[in-house]
Design a protein around this motif. Structure first.
Motif, PDB file in Angstrom:
ATOM      1  N   ARG A 113     -11.987 -19.808 -39.704  1.00 16.68           N
ATOM      2  CA  ARG A 113     -13.016 -18.946 -39.152  1.00 16.68           C
ATOM      3  C   ARG A 113     -13.728 -19.719 -38.326  1.00 16.68           C
ATOM      4  NH1 ARG A 113     -15.110 -15.986 -44.759  1.00 16.68           N
ATOM      5  NH2 ARG A 113     -13.292 -15.848 -45.742  1.00 16.68           N
ATOM      6  N   GLU A 115     -16.665 -20.437 -37.347  1.00 13.07           N
ATOM      7  CA  GLU A 115     -18.137 -20.092 -37.592  1.00 13.07           C
ATOM      8  C   GLU A 115     -18.943 -21.456 -37.250  1.00 13.07           C
ATOM      9  OE1 GLU A 115     -19.326 -18.255 -41.052  1.00 13.07           O
ATOM     10  OE2 GLU A 115     -17.303 -19.154 -42.022  1.00 13.07           O
ATOM     11  N   GLY A 120     -21.075 -27.417 -45.470  1.00 14.21           N
ATOM     12  CA  GLY A 120     -20.315 -26.399 -46.438  1.00 14.21           C
ATOM     13  C   GLY A 120     -19.866 -25.265 -45.600  1.00 14.21           C
ATOM     14  N   TYR A 122     -17.190 -24.595 -42.423  1.00 11.34           N
ATOM     15  CA  TYR A 122     -16.246 -25.515 -41.536  1.00 11.34           C
ATOM     16  C   TYR A 122     -15.323 -24.350 -40.917  1.00 11.34           C
ATOM     17  CZ  TYR A 122     -17.984 -28.924 -44.436  1.00 11.34           C
ATOM     18  OH  TYR A 122     -18.879 -29.745 -45.122  1.00 11.34           O
ATOM     19  N   PHE A 125     -11.248 -24.396 -43.591  1.00 13.57           N
ATOM     20  CA  PHE A 125     -11.706 -24.812 -44.870  1.00 13.57           C
ATOM     21  C   PHE A 125     -10.518 -24.501 -45.880  1.00 13.57           C
ATOM     22  CE2 PHE A 125     -12.723 -20.553 -46.225  1.00 13.57           C
ATOM     23  CZ  PHE A 125     -12.980 -19.714 -45.200  1.00 13.57           C
ATOM     24  N   LYS A 210     -29.780 -12.798 -44.020  1.00 13.56           N
ATOM     25  CA  LYS A 210     -30.158 -13.674 -44.660  1.00 13.56           C
ATOM     26  C   LYS A 210     -31.461 -13.955 -43.974  1.00 13.56           C
ATOM     27  CE  LYS A 210     -26.047 -15.452 -46.893  1.00 13.56           C
ATOM     28  NZ  LYS A 210     -25.076 -14.227 -46.464  1.00 13.56           N
ATOM     29  N   ARG A 258     -21.268  -8.425 -50.529  1.00 15.56           N
ATOM     30  CA  ARG A 258     -20.302  -9.095 -49.996  1.00 15.56           C
ATOM     31  C   ARG A 258     -19.806  -8.632 -48.605  1.00 15.56           C
ATOM     32  NH1 ARG A 258     -18.707 -12.633 -50.864  1.00 15.56           N
ATOM     33  NH2 ARG A 258     -16.754 -12.687 -50.952  1.00 15.56           N
ATOM     34  N   GLY A 259     -19.317  -9.803 -47.875  1.00 16.06           N
ATOM     35  CA  GLY A 259     -19.106  -9.408 -46.114  1.00 16.06           C
ATOM     36  C   GLY A 259     -17.741  -8.922 -45.886  1.00 16.06           C
ATOM     37  N   LEU A 260     -16.901  -8.500 -46.969  1.00 17.48           N
ATOM     38  CA  LEU A 260     -15.507  -7.865 -46.661  1.00 17.48           C
ATOM     39  C   LEU A 260     -15.760  -6.435 -47.058  1.00 17.48           C
ATOM     40  CD1 LEU A 260     -15.070 -10.924 -47.190  1.00 17.48           C
ATOM     41  CD2 LEU A 260     -12.710 -10.388 -47.461  1.00 17.48           C
ATOM     42  N   THR A 280     -22.763 -20.444 -51.997  1.00 20.16           N
ATOM     43  CA  THR A 280     -21.767 -19.664 -52.806  1.00 20.16           C
ATOM     44  C   THR A 280     -20.697 -20.483 -52.638  1.00 20.16           C
ATOM     45  OG1 THR A 280     -22.790 -17.481 -52.003  1.00 20.16           O
ATOM     46  CG2 THR A 280     -20.373 -17.597 -52.981  1.00 20.16           C
ATOM     47  N   CYS A 282     -17.831 -19.484 -55.009  1.00 22.57           N
ATOM     48  CA  CYS A 282     -16.821 -18.609 -55.534  1.00 22.57           C
ATOM     49  C   CYS A 282     -17.277 -17.322 -55.203  1.00 22.57           C
ATOM     50  CB  CYS A 282     -16.545 -19.036 -56.963  1.00 22.57           C
ATOM     51  SG  CYS A 282     -15.229 -17.927 -57.411  1.00 22.57           S
ATOM     52  N   ALA A 283     -16.454 -16.464 -54.901  1.00 20.98           N
ATOM     53  CA  ALA A 283     -16.960 -15.002 -54.640  1.00 20.98           C
ATOM     54  C   ALA A 283     -15.539 -14.135 -54.839  1.00 20.98           C
ATOM     55  CB  ALA A 283     -17.376 -14.848 -53.267  1.00 20.98           C
ATOM     56  N   ALA A 305     -11.807 -15.825 -54.643  1.00 21.11           N
ATOM     57  CA  ALA A 305     -11.702 -17.060 -53.864  1.00 21.11           C
ATOM     58  C   ALA A 305     -12.715 -18.072 -54.048  1.00 21.11           C
ATOM     59  CB  ALA A 305     -11.459 -16.944 -52.556  1.00 21.11           C
ATOM     60  N   GLY A 307     -14.202 -21.706 -52.702  1.00 17.20           N
ATOM     61  CA  GLY A 307     -14.341 -22.454 -51.499  1.00 17.20           C
ATOM     62  C   GLY A 307     -14.343 -24.014 -52.096  1.00 17.20           C
ATOM     63  N   ARG A 310     -16.777 -26.941 -50.922  1.00 14.81           N
ATOM     64  CA  ARG A 310     -18.381 -26.614 -51.730  1.00 14.81           C
ATOM     65  C   ARG A 310     -18.264 -27.286 -52.924  1.00 14.81           C
ATOM     66  NH1 ARG A 310     -20.368 -20.854 -49.213  1.00 14.81           N
ATOM     67  NH2 ARG A 310     -19.845 -21.545 -46.873  1.00 14.81           N
TER      68      ARG A 310
HETATM   69  P1  ATP Z   1     -20.440 -16.930 -46.922  1.00 15.93           P
HETATM   70  O1  ATP Z   1     -21.515 -16.067 -47.194  1.00 15.93           O
HETATM   71  O2  ATP Z   1     -20.707 -18.291 -47.289  1.00 15.93           O
HETATM   72  O3  ATP Z   1     -20.128 -17.085 -45.394  1.00 15.93           O
HETATM   73  P2  ATP Z   1     -18.245 -15.370 -47.350  1.00 15.93           P
HETATM   74  O4  ATP Z   1     -18.542 -14.079 -48.087  1.00 15.93           O
HETATM   75  O5  ATP Z   1     -17.754 -15.202 -45.801  1.00 15.93           O
HETATM   76  O6  ATP Z   1     -19.118 -16.549 -47.340  1.00 15.93           O
HETATM   77  P3  ATP Z   1     -15.565 -15.374 -48.653  1.00 15.93           P
HETATM   78  O7  ATP Z   1     -15.085 -14.672 -47.774  1.00 15.93           O
HETATM   79  O8  ATP Z   1     -15.821 -14.496 -49.782  1.00 15.93           O
HETATM   80  O9  ATP Z   1     -16.927 -16.024 -48.154  1.00 15.93           O
HETATM   81  O10 ATP Z   1     -14.816 -16.634 -49.149  1.00 15.93           O
HETATM   82  C1  ATP Z   1     -14.914 -16.888 -50.706  1.00 15.93           C
HETATM   83  C2  ATP Z   1     -15.525 -18.357 -50.621  1.00 15.93           C
HETATM   84  O11 ATP Z   1     -15.086 -19.232 -49.575  1.00 15.93           O
HETATM   85  C3  ATP Z   1     -16.911 -18.492 -50.008  1.00 15.93           C
HETATM   86  O12 ATP Z   1     -17.924 -18.419 -51.439  1.00 15.93           O
HETATM   87  C4  ATP Z   1     -16.954 -19.951 -49.927  1.00 15.93           C
HETATM   88  O13 ATP Z   1     -17.343 -21.021 -51.045  1.00 15.93           O
HETATM   89  C5  ATP Z   1     -15.804 -20.227 -49.119  1.00 15.93           C
HETATM   90  N1  ATP Z   1     -16.283 -20.096 -47.774  1.00 15.93           N
HETATM   91  C6  ATP Z   1     -16.044 -19.081 -46.935  1.00 15.93           C
HETATM   92  N2  ATP Z   1     -16.296 -19.409 -45.749  1.00 15.93           N
HETATM   93  C7  ATP Z   1     -16.238 -20.713 -45.597  1.00 15.93           C
HETATM   94  C8  ATP Z   1     -16.322 -21.555 -44.558  1.00 15.93           C
HETATM   95  N3  ATP Z   1     -16.607 -21.174 -43.169  1.00 15.93           N
HETATM   96  N4  ATP Z   1     -16.438 -23.140 -44.654  1.00 15.93           N
HETATM   97  C9  ATP Z   1     -16.341 -23.526 -46.198  1.00 15.93           C
HETATM   98  N5  ATP Z   1     -16.358 -22.730 -47.310  1.00 15.93           N
HETATM   99  C10 ATP Z   1     -16.168 -21.281 -46.791  1.00 15.93           C
END
Ligand code: ATP
Ligand code: MG
Length: 427
Positions: A113, A115, A120, A122, A125, A210, A258-260, A280, A282-283, A305, A307, A310
């Motif tokens: 991604r 970002e 924490g 990257y 990841f 946030k 949740r973001g998705l 976070t 694990c989500a 999933a 991370g 982390r």
């Molecule tokens: P965040 O709110 O931290 O951006 P997310 O909701 O985008 O997380 P998910 O798509 O649910 O994350 O991914 C599940 C897990 O993968 C997250 O909880 C996190 O631990 C890990 N994760 C997500 N994006 C990243 C990233 N860019 N670098 C490292 N770990 C990540």
């Protein structure tokens, strides 16, 4: 001299000093998943861009601005996977493994991604993801949360908090969405720029902001919980009762969205305060609509999933790395005959003791220089073989970290003594 080429920003090397912790984490997770009957699936890292647009949702952060998308040589639009669920569903559909059956699956590997890199967070990841298909729950929702809970126990992590919420069905969410938009419209002037954009595209995501300046506004927003149907409420209550019964503590967080886009009903996150903003680890949640969205018939599904970066960061705060087994023996060989026979001795030991971790010195050199290498390897013991020792049919066994004196051991008793010293039978 030309400048050295460096790794891409946000994409980290995992160095040999770090891999033992990764192995520990991955092995423990894999063994827990096997105990619950989950099977591994391995998907390609690249998929058609369309797959992610259709599954994750066009107006999510991931699809709008985080994907690594490129045209391949045929002009097809491809994307490095930002997450694993879409590819997993694609694979199940493609191989006819998803309709009228139950699947319990997991996968692991790199995700991408674009970002802003920070602790924490990257651009490459790693996740271990878990999905089940064909189960309406809430028993399987509970099962998956129990899996995560057991994983934290197995890897010795405490202090994680489980946050949980329900998003209802997509119809319930549609109705709630309208109410929410009315509320935010009435307070338009308090919305930040991101939220204004989301008001049109994805108003539920505003709840996930946030931005501390919006905390009060968000706290006053109408709650989805009050707009849920009976079945969704019952699903959630049964799940919470299951968690109570299993003694797993949770915090019901009505703001967790949740973001998705594809989640429905249960959503949960495991969070820590020890990693700053990237808390976070694990989500997951239920995504009953996704299979249909990708062209299949309706199939209920739940997944999460973790991370791994982390989780590794949390494990690095403990003394675990020091407690993991390293090299047992470093074989020092001085003299021509000793070098020849030493290599064979090392092979014999590896035949007899499959759990032994033994480095045989290569490259010759003086006793002193070999011993330095033995010390650098962090081996617990050095095994010392010289031509004199060989002539007497013995070898020296010298502790490297102050565990007593060097002893001379007869070659024929060596494997027995080593087994004792390293407790190889019980390891
Ligand atoms: P965040 O709110 O931290 O951006 P997310 O909701 O985008 O997380 P998910 O798509 O649910 O994350 O991914 C599940 C897990 O993968 C997250 O909880 C996190 O631990 C890990 N994760 C997500 N994006 C990243 C990233 N860019 N670098 C490292 N770990 C990540
Ligand atoms: Mg994100």
């Amino acid at each position: 001299m030309a400048k050295n080429i460096q790794a891409i920003r946000g994409m980290k090397d995992i160095l040999p000093q770090q891999t033992p912790l990764w192995h520990f984490l991955e092995d423990r997770v894999r063994s827990v998943l096997a105990r619950y009957g989950y099977d591994e699936i391995r998907m390609p890292i690249v998929e058609q861009t369309e797959l992610f647009k259709r599954s994750i949702g066009e107006v999510t952060d991931i699809v709008e601005k985080e994907m690594y998308t490129f045209a391949d040589r045929n002009g097809d639009s491809l994307t490095l996977r930002p997450e694993g669920t879409a590819g997993c569903v694609r694979a199940m559909l493609e191989h006819g493994l998803i309709h009228n059956q139950v699947q319990r699956l997991w996968y692991r590997g790199p995700m991408f991604r674009h970002e802003r890199p920070q602790k924490g967070r990257y651009r490459q990841f790693h996740q271990i993801g878990v999905e089940s298909f064909g189960l309406e729950g809430p028993d399987v929702d509970l099962e998956q949360i129990l899996i995560t809970h057991r994983i934290w126990q197995e890897i010795g992590l405490d202090g994680l908090e489980l946050q949980i919420n329900t998003l209802g069905t997509s119809q319930e969410r549609q109705a709630y969405r309208a109410i929410l938009v009315d509320y935010f419209r009435a307070h338009q002037e308090q919305l930040d720029e991101d939220s204004r954009r989301r008001l049109e595209s994805n108003p539920l995501r505003i709840l996930d902001t946030k931005n501390p300046k919006m905390a009060e506004l968000v706290a006053g927003a109408p709650s989805l919980m009050e707009h849920l149907g009976e079945a969704s409420k019952a699903h959630f209550e049964t799940l919470l009762a299951g968690l109570d019964g299993a003694g797993v503590a949770y915090v019901a967080n009505p703001r967790l969205v949740r973001g998705l886009d594809y989640y429905s009903r249960t959503v949960f996150e495991w969070v820590t305060t020890r990693l700053g903003a990237q808390g976070t680890v694990c989500a997951g949640g239920r995504f009953d609509g996704l299979v249909e969205q990708l062209g299949g018939r309706r199939v209920p599904a739940v997944g999460f999933a973790m991370g791994l970066e982390r989780l590794i960061a949390l494990l690095e705060e403990t003394d675990l790395a020091e407690r993991l087994p390293g090299i047992d023996l470093y074989l020092v060989m001085v003299g021509e005959r000793a070098q020849r026979e030493g290599m064979l001795l090392a092979e014999r030991l590896r035949d007899q003791l499959p759990k032994l971790r033994l480095i045989a010195h290569c490259g010759g050199g003086s006793f002193k220089s070999q011993f330095k290498k033995a010390d650098k390897s962090n081996a617990r013991y050095a095994l010392i073989l010289g031509d004199d020792e060989l002539a007497r049919g013995e070898v020296g066994l010298k502790p490297m970290r102050g565990e007593g004196e060097q002893q001379q051991v007869a070659l024929e008793r060596l494997s027995e003594v080593i087994t004792d010293v390293f407790e190889l039978n019980t390891k």
